[in-house]
Design a protein around this motif. Structure first.
Motif, PDB file in Angstrom:
ATOM      1  N   THR A  93       3.667  19.142   2.517  1.00  0.00           N
ATOM      2  CA  THR A  93       4.451  18.770   3.816  1.00  0.00           C
ATOM      3  C   THR A  93       3.388  17.732   4.584  1.00  0.00           C
ATOM      4  N   GLN A  94       3.667  17.546   5.852  1.00  0.00           N
ATOM      5  CA  GLN A  94       2.817  16.634   7.018  1.00  0.00           C
ATOM      6  C   GLN A  94       3.168  17.186   8.376  1.00  0.00           C
ATOM      7  N   PRO A  95       2.174  16.547   9.133  1.00  0.00           N
ATOM      8  CA  PRO A  95       2.314  17.260  10.541  1.00  0.00           C
ATOM      9  C   PRO A  95       3.815  17.208  11.154  1.00  0.00           C
ATOM     10  N   HIS A 132     -13.436   1.363   2.780  1.00  0.00           N
ATOM     11  CA  HIS A 132     -12.513   1.808   3.936  1.00  0.00           C
ATOM     12  C   HIS A 132     -11.647   2.865   3.775  1.00  0.00           C
ATOM     13  N   ARG A 133     -11.855   3.441   2.249  1.00  0.00           N
ATOM     14  CA  ARG A 133     -10.950   4.445   2.077  1.00  0.00           C
ATOM     15  C   ARG A 133     -11.476   5.632   1.421  1.00  0.00           C
ATOM     16  N   PRO A 134     -10.847   6.837   1.235  1.00  0.00           N
ATOM     17  CA  PRO A 134     -11.682   8.183   0.564  1.00  0.00           C
ATOM     18  C   PRO A 134     -12.377   7.847  -0.907  1.00  0.00           C
ATOM     19  N   ARG A 193     -14.370   4.003   7.729  1.00  0.00           N
ATOM     20  CA  ARG A 193     -14.015   4.722   6.487  1.00  0.00           C
ATOM     21  C   ARG A 193     -12.631   5.745   6.888  1.00  0.00           C
ATOM     22  N   TYR A 194     -11.666   5.209   6.997  1.00  0.00           N
ATOM     23  CA  TYR A 194     -10.245   5.683   7.394  1.00  0.00           C
ATOM     24  C   TYR A 194     -10.427   6.838   8.385  1.00  0.00           C
ATOM     25  N   TRP A 195     -10.349   8.377   8.041  1.00  0.00           N
ATOM     26  CA  TRP A 195     -10.311   9.275   9.063  1.00  0.00           C
ATOM     27  C   TRP A 195     -11.646   9.782   9.498  1.00  0.00           C
ATOM     28  N   ARG A 196     -12.985   8.883   8.993  1.00  0.00           N
ATOM     29  CA  ARG A 196     -14.152   9.529   9.597  1.00  0.00           C
ATOM     30  C   ARG A 196     -14.824   8.817  10.506  1.00  0.00           C
ATOM     31  N   ASN A 227       6.855  11.150   5.944  1.00  0.00           N
ATOM     32  CA  ASN A 227       7.177  11.991   6.685  1.00  0.00           C
ATOM     33  C   ASN A 227       6.975  12.043   8.231  1.00  0.00           C
ATOM     34  N   TRP A 228       5.727  12.099   8.926  1.00  0.00           N
ATOM     35  CA  TRP A 228       5.229  11.932  10.156  1.00  0.00           C
ATOM     36  C   TRP A 228       5.336  10.617  10.393  1.00  0.00           C
ATOM     37  N   ASP A 229       5.020   9.766   9.587  1.00  0.00           N
ATOM     38  CA  ASP A 229       5.437   8.091   9.921  1.00  0.00           C
ATOM     39  C   ASP A 229       6.933   7.928  10.311  1.00  0.00           C
ATOM     40  N   SER A 230       7.810   8.496   9.748  1.00  0.00           N
ATOM     41  CA  SER A 230       9.304   8.292  10.163  1.00  0.00           C
ATOM     42  C   SER A 230       9.314   8.669  11.305  1.00  0.00           C
ATOM     43  N   GLY A 263       3.078   0.532  -7.617  1.00  0.00           N
ATOM     44  CA  GLY A 263       2.028   0.153  -6.375  1.00  0.00           C
ATOM     45  C   GLY A 263       1.334   1.427  -5.766  1.00  0.00           C
ATOM     46  N   TYR A 264       1.912   2.544  -5.979  1.00  0.00           N
ATOM     47  CA  TYR A 264       1.234   3.793  -5.221  1.00  0.00           C
ATOM     48  C   TYR A 264       0.874   4.947  -6.244  1.00  0.00           C
ATOM     49  N   PHE A 265      -0.306   5.290  -6.177  1.00  0.00           N
ATOM     50  CA  PHE A 265      -0.650   6.601  -7.024  1.00  0.00           C
ATOM     51  C   PHE A 265      -0.977   7.662  -5.962  1.00  0.00           C
ATOM     52  N   SER A 273      -2.577  17.228   6.464  1.00  0.00           N
ATOM     53  CA  SER A 273      -2.898  17.145   7.913  1.00  0.00           C
ATOM     54  C   SER A 273      -2.551  15.636   8.087  1.00  0.00           C
ATOM     55  N   GLY A 274      -2.413  14.732   7.742  1.00  0.00           N
ATOM     56  CA  GLY A 274      -2.511  13.433   7.637  1.00  0.00           C
ATOM     57  C   GLY A 274      -3.551  12.603   8.097  1.00  0.00           C
ATOM     58  N   ARG A 275      -4.660  13.462   8.045  1.00  0.00           N
ATOM     59  CA  ARG A 275      -6.180  12.862   8.139  1.00  0.00           C
ATOM     60  C   ARG A 275      -6.859  12.938   6.779  1.00  0.00           C
ATOM     61  N   ASP A 276      -6.311  12.270   5.783  1.00  0.00           N
ATOM     62  CA  ASP A 276      -6.654  12.622   4.375  1.00  0.00           C
ATOM     63  C   ASP A 276      -8.220  12.976   4.290  1.00  0.00           C
ATOM     64  N   ASN A 277      -9.151  12.090   4.709  1.00  0.00           N
ATOM     65  CA  ASN A 277     -10.760  12.167   4.255  1.00  0.00           C
ATOM     66  C   ASN A 277     -11.426  12.746   5.539  1.00  0.00           C
ATOM     67  N   LEU A 322       0.709  -1.195   0.094  1.00  0.00           N
ATOM     68  CA  LEU A 322      -0.197   0.156  -0.109  1.00  0.00           C
ATOM     69  C   LEU A 322       1.005   1.245  -0.074  1.00  0.00           C
ATOM     70  N   TYR A 323       1.581   1.401   0.800  1.00  0.00           N
ATOM     71  CA  TYR A 323       2.716   2.608   0.856  1.00  0.00           C
ATOM     72  C   TYR A 323       4.287   2.209   0.765  1.00  0.00           C
ATOM     73  N   PRO A 324       4.756   2.022  -0.373  1.00  0.00           N
ATOM     74  CA  PRO A 324       6.196   1.753  -0.441  1.00  0.00           C
ATOM     75  C   PRO A 324       7.526   2.713  -0.436  1.00  0.00           C
TER      76      PRO A 324
HETATM   77  C1  9YW Z   1      -2.478   8.130   1.402  1.00  0.00           C
HETATM   78  C2  9YW Z   1       1.307   6.602   5.627  1.00  0.00           C
HETATM   79  C3  9YW Z   1       0.261   7.673   5.240  1.00  0.00           C
HETATM   80  C4  9YW Z   1      -0.004   8.693   6.630  1.00  0.00           C
HETATM   81  C5  9YW Z   1      -1.320   9.394   6.534  1.00  0.00           C
HETATM   82  C6  9YW Z   1      -2.537   8.344   6.189  1.00  0.00           C
HETATM   83  C7  9YW Z   1      -2.160   7.550   4.814  1.00  0.00           C
HETATM   84  C8  9YW Z   1      -1.501   8.189   2.503  1.00  0.00           C
HETATM   85  O1  9YW Z   1      -1.070   6.797   5.094  1.00  0.00           O
HETATM   86  O2  9YW Z   1      -2.078   8.774   3.910  1.00  0.00           O
HETATM   87  O3  9YW Z   1      -2.083   7.881   0.303  1.00  0.00           O
HETATM   88  O4  9YW Z   1      -3.489   8.076   1.546  1.00  0.00           O
HETATM   89  O5  9YW Z   1      -3.468   9.122   5.945  1.00  0.00           O
HETATM   90  O6  9YW Z   1      -1.575   9.970   7.751  1.00  0.00           O
HETATM   91  O7  9YW Z   1       1.125   9.238   6.791  1.00  0.00           O
HETATM   92  O8  9YW Z   1       0.965   5.872   6.667  1.00  0.00           O
END
Ligand code: 9YW
Length: 416
Positions: A99-101, A194-196, A344-347, A33-36, A79-81, A159-163, A27-29
């Motif tokens: 950027t990110q938080p 479960h996604r936006p 659903r994700y951030w909702r 930023n804030w994850d790290s 694998g990511y868009f 925001s990191g809280r996408d949706n 999913l996230y390859p």
């Molecule tokens: C995306 C990696 C990221 C987080 C975000 C989260 C999600 C990525 O995943 O966003 O493409 O939707 O919302 O806070 O940093 O874990």
């Protein structure tokens, strides 16, 4: 039997790509930023040197203007868009252009305080301090042009809280016409329910294309953006990081950086009061473009507890969390609200990183019992449902990606 911490360490090692860690396979390859920064807090429990490297790698990709991008695309992976060709930021190692938080300042101070290898910690902190300070300076220069003390995000991904429900009203102003046709990849890795939504993705991409047309000139993006939102969670993270960076700078004898960051934190903290809603008993986002608070009592307004808000505000936030009444806390949106969506994700779902920051802030504000309840609930979730990306706050069902890095990192922090 594998203990929780052994399991968490195994996940962090498995997602480690040498000098950075991916949030989860598939999913996230890339590096987020804030994850790290939060991941480093987990890594410090078993490999301090590796924890410093995680943050060092992120800052190696800081832009000259001071911005630290939200994604670093270290290795190509379709694998990511949207990938590097959509962002087209022209960086030697491609990055996104937003950027990110900014939790790095907080993470840096925590790594420094808890390090056992003191000489290494001092050298690493000394090298990173001016870079984090430059990022903070960039925020106030480009995202607070009126000098009110609070910064705006220009894209929900920042925001990191996408949706989050928080963005629904300001998103109504973001057009979708003219965007290039695209194929999402997230919905091939995770359940689309479960996604936006597509309507949200269209707007995410319109904003990316709009900023790309400005050549990613971060000095021009704020005024040119139809989406300018002052998020209390994001600002609380920045304010806390400024305060922590000031203390770190003092410890290292860097008095000018200490004074600069202490002043930013104090101004931000005072300005946070303008986001308080007596009606909701929590902080709310403000739509800067529209000049009004956004009527959405999401977890962003509870995450405000991460900075040094007045004790009475922290008490009110504790009451809000209790009022959610979910079996697992903290729901990203109140179940009593019409927009609540448990999966659903951030909702609606629970996210462990948010729990960690709220619990830390509440404990500092004298709400130790509330903090302990959040910690206990977080660990209950892991025992019942494993190390997922997020969880249904009512049933505890694991959702999104599995064997998730920052979830594992937070478990090591909660157990410490
Ligand atoms: C995306 C990696 C990221 C987080 C975000 C989260 C999600 C990525 O995943 O966003 O493409 O939707 O919302 O806070 O940093 O874990």
């Amino acid at each position: 039997m594998t203990t929780l911490s052994e399991h968490a360490i195994a996940i962090l090692r498995e997602n480690d790509r040498g000098s950075y860690t991916v949030p989860t396979k598939g999913l996230y390859p890339f590096q987020w930023n804030w994850d790290s920064c939060l991941t480093a807090l987990g890594q410090r429990h078993f490999d301090e040197a590796r924890a410093w490297t995680e943050i060092e790698t992120l800052f190696a990709h800081q832009w000259l203007c001071g911005m630290v991008p939200h994604i670093v695309f270290h290795q190509m992976d379709d694998g990511y868009f949207p990938g590097p060709t959509v962002w087209a930021t022209g960086r030697p190692v491609p990055t996104s252009g937003i950027t990110q938080p900014p939790v790095a300042g907080f993470a840096l101070k925590r790594l420094f305080d808890r390090a056992t290898d003191r000489p290494a910690a001092e050298a690493q902190a000394r090298a990173l301090l001016p870079k984090v300070a430059a990022w903070h300076r960039w925020f106030f220069a480009t995202r607070d042009p009126g000098g009110e003390g609070l910064v705006a995000i220009l894209h929900p991904w920042e925001s990191g809280r996408d949706n989050s429900v928080d963005w629904d009203a300001p998103f109504a102003r973001v057009p979708t016409d003219g965007i290039a046709p695209y194929t999402r990849r997230d919905t091939q890795h995770a359940n689309p329910e479960h996604r936006p939504t597509k309507a949200q993705y269209d707007r995410y991409l319109w904003l990316v294309e709009h900023f790309r047309a400005l050549d990613w000139d971060t000095a021009r993006m704020h005024d040119a953006s139809p989406f300018q939102v002052i998020d209390p969670g994001f600002n609380a993270i920045l304010i806390r990081s400024c305060a922590e960076l000031a203390d770190l700078a003092d410890a290292l004898g860097e008095t000018a950086l200490a004074a600069e960051n202490r002043a930013l934190a104090a101004k931000g903290l005072a300005a946070m009061e303008s986001l308080w809603s007596p009606e909701h008993g929590q902080y709310l986002c403000r739509d800067r473009a529209a000049g009004a608070l956004i009527d959405s009592p999401s977890v962003g307004g509870l995450l405000a507890a991460f900075c040094a808000i007045p004790p009475a505000r922290a008490e009110a936030i504790t009451a809000k969390i209790e009022a959610h009444g979910t079996r697992f806390r903290v729901a990203s949106h109140p179940p009593q609200s019409a927009e609540f969506d448990a999966k659903r994700y951030w909702r609606g779902p629970v996210w462990l990183v948010v729990n960690y920051m709220i619990a830390d802030g509440l404990a500092h504000a004298g709400q130790e019992a509330a903090a302990a309840r959040i910690t206990a609930s977080s660990l209950d979730l892991i025992r019942e449902s494993g190390f997922a990306e997020y969880y249904d706050p009512i049933t505890g069902e694991p959702l999104g990606g599995g064997r998730f890095t920052w979830t594992a990192a937070m478990v090591l922090e909660f157990l410490a």
